[in-house]
Design a protein around this motif. Sequence first.
Motif, PDB file in Angstrom:
ATOM      1  N   UNK A 119       0.855  -1.186   0.000  1.00  0.00           N
ATOM      2  CA  UNK A 119       0.000   0.000   0.000  1.00  0.00           C
ATOM      3  C   UNK A 119       0.892   1.236   0.000  1.00  0.00           C
ATOM      4  N   UNK A 120       0.596   2.204  -0.876  1.00  0.00           N
ATOM      5  CA  UNK A 120       1.389   3.427  -0.981  1.00  0.00           C
ATOM      6  C   UNK A 120       0.483   4.639  -0.808  1.00  0.00           C
ATOM      7  N   UNK A 121       1.032   5.730  -0.262  1.00  0.00           N
ATOM      8  CA  UNK A 121       0.309   6.992  -0.137  1.00  0.00           C
ATOM      9  C   UNK A 121       1.299   8.138  -0.252  1.00  0.00           C
ATOM     10  N   UNK A 122       0.819   9.277  -0.765  1.00  0.00           N
ATOM     11  CA  UNK A 122       1.686  10.447  -0.858  1.00  0.00           C
ATOM     12  C   UNK A 122       0.880  11.733  -0.762  1.00  0.00           C
ATOM     13  N   UNK A 123       1.580  12.794  -0.352  1.00  0.00           N
ATOM     14  CA  UNK A 123       1.056  14.157  -0.380  1.00  0.00           C
ATOM     15  C   UNK A 123       2.014  14.965  -1.237  1.00  0.00           C
ATOM     16  N   UNK A 124       1.484  15.646  -2.257  1.00  0.00           N
ATOM     17  CA  UNK A 124       2.330  16.320  -3.236  1.00  0.00           C
ATOM     18  C   UNK A 124       1.891  17.771  -3.408  1.00  0.00           C
ATOM     19  N   UNK A 125       2.879  18.631  -3.523  1.00  0.00           N
ATOM     20  CA  UNK A 125       2.646  20.024  -3.914  1.00  0.00           C
ATOM     21  C   UNK A 125       3.273  20.191  -5.293  1.00  0.00           C
ATOM     22  N   UNK A 126       2.469  20.656  -6.233  1.00  0.00           N
ATOM     23  CA  UNK A 126       2.929  20.825  -7.614  1.00  0.00           C
ATOM     24  C   UNK A 126       2.740  22.282  -8.016  1.00  0.00           C
ATOM     25  N   UNK A 127       3.809  22.909  -8.506  1.00  0.00           N
ATOM     26  CA  UNK A 127       3.773  24.311  -8.921  1.00  0.00           C
ATOM     27  C   UNK A 127       4.148  24.444 -10.386  1.00  0.00           C
ATOM     28  N   UNK A 175      -3.299  14.529  -3.007  1.00  0.00           N
ATOM     29  CA  UNK A 175      -3.224  13.397  -2.100  1.00  0.00           C
ATOM     30  C   UNK A 175      -3.451  12.153  -2.931  1.00  0.00           C
ATOM     31  N   UNK A 176      -2.532  11.206  -2.865  1.00  0.00           N
ATOM     32  CA  UNK A 176      -2.647  10.000  -3.681  1.00  0.00           C
ATOM     33  C   UNK A 176      -2.508   8.747  -2.849  1.00  0.00           C
ATOM     34  N   UNK A 177      -3.113   7.690  -3.343  1.00  0.00           N
ATOM     35  CA  UNK A 177      -3.029   6.388  -2.694  1.00  0.00           C
ATOM     36  C   UNK A 177      -2.918   5.336  -3.793  1.00  0.00           C
ATOM     37  N   UNK A 178      -2.142   4.297  -3.526  1.00  0.00           N
ATOM     38  CA  UNK A 178      -1.961   3.244  -4.516  1.00  0.00           C
ATOM     39  C   UNK A 178      -1.840   1.885  -3.859  1.00  0.00           C
ATOM     40  N   UNK A 179      -2.046   0.875  -4.657  1.00  0.00           N
ATOM     41  CA  UNK A 179      -1.962  -0.506  -4.198  1.00  0.00           C
ATOM     42  C   UNK A 179      -1.190  -1.297  -5.250  1.00  0.00           C
ATOM     43  N   UNK A 180      -0.321  -2.171  -4.793  1.00  0.00           N
ATOM     44  CA  UNK A 180       0.434  -3.013  -5.716  1.00  0.00           C
ATOM     45  C   UNK A 180       0.302  -4.453  -5.292  1.00  0.00           C
ATOM     46  N   UNK A 181       0.064  -5.296  -6.284  1.00  0.00           N
ATOM     47  CA  UNK A 181       0.040  -6.751  -6.089  1.00  0.00           C
ATOM     48  C   UNK A 181       1.151  -7.347  -6.932  1.00  0.00           C
ATOM     49  N   UNK A 182       1.986  -8.167  -6.341  1.00  0.00           N
ATOM     50  CA  UNK A 182       3.102  -8.795  -7.019  1.00  0.00           C
ATOM     51  C   UNK A 182       2.701 -10.212  -7.431  1.00  0.00           C
TER      52      UNK A 182
END
Length: 141
Positions: free
Chosen positions: A111-119, A132-139
């Motif tokens: 499970x991945x999550x991030x907070x990003x500021x983009x200019x 705000x992003x969230x991701x999931x990875x299955x191997x």
Amino acid sequence: YTVAYDYMNNYKLESKWHTDFSFEFKLKRITVSERLRYQKDLQSRTSDNEPGSKLRYKIEVDYFISNSKFKPGIDAEFFYNLNNDELIQYNFTKYRISLHGQYKISKKHLLKAYYRIQNELNTTNPLTSYILGIGYRYDFN
């Protein structure tokens, strides 16, 4: 292909390909990685973006916490437009700063999550985005 909507109900429909050159080195619990990406936009249907080419440089630092399934990190990415015919100092179009973390649920689930500021840079009305992003990875291996 990507499709995205912003807060003013503008949409982006894009088709692109890229190639990456990356490098990584480890210092005990810290991993530093760099990536240089060449990106070619094949199709772009937006009000403000023409198809073109970009260079994207990203540097990332991750910290491994011993006996933990959580790994925090920070990264920065800079976008350089290769199609701009104006003065060279205006070719940087945007940058991103992100705080991220990943949690290893099991051997195959992440499970991945991030907070990003983009200019945006070098534009009449630069937009700052808070993402705000969230991701999931299955191997499958």
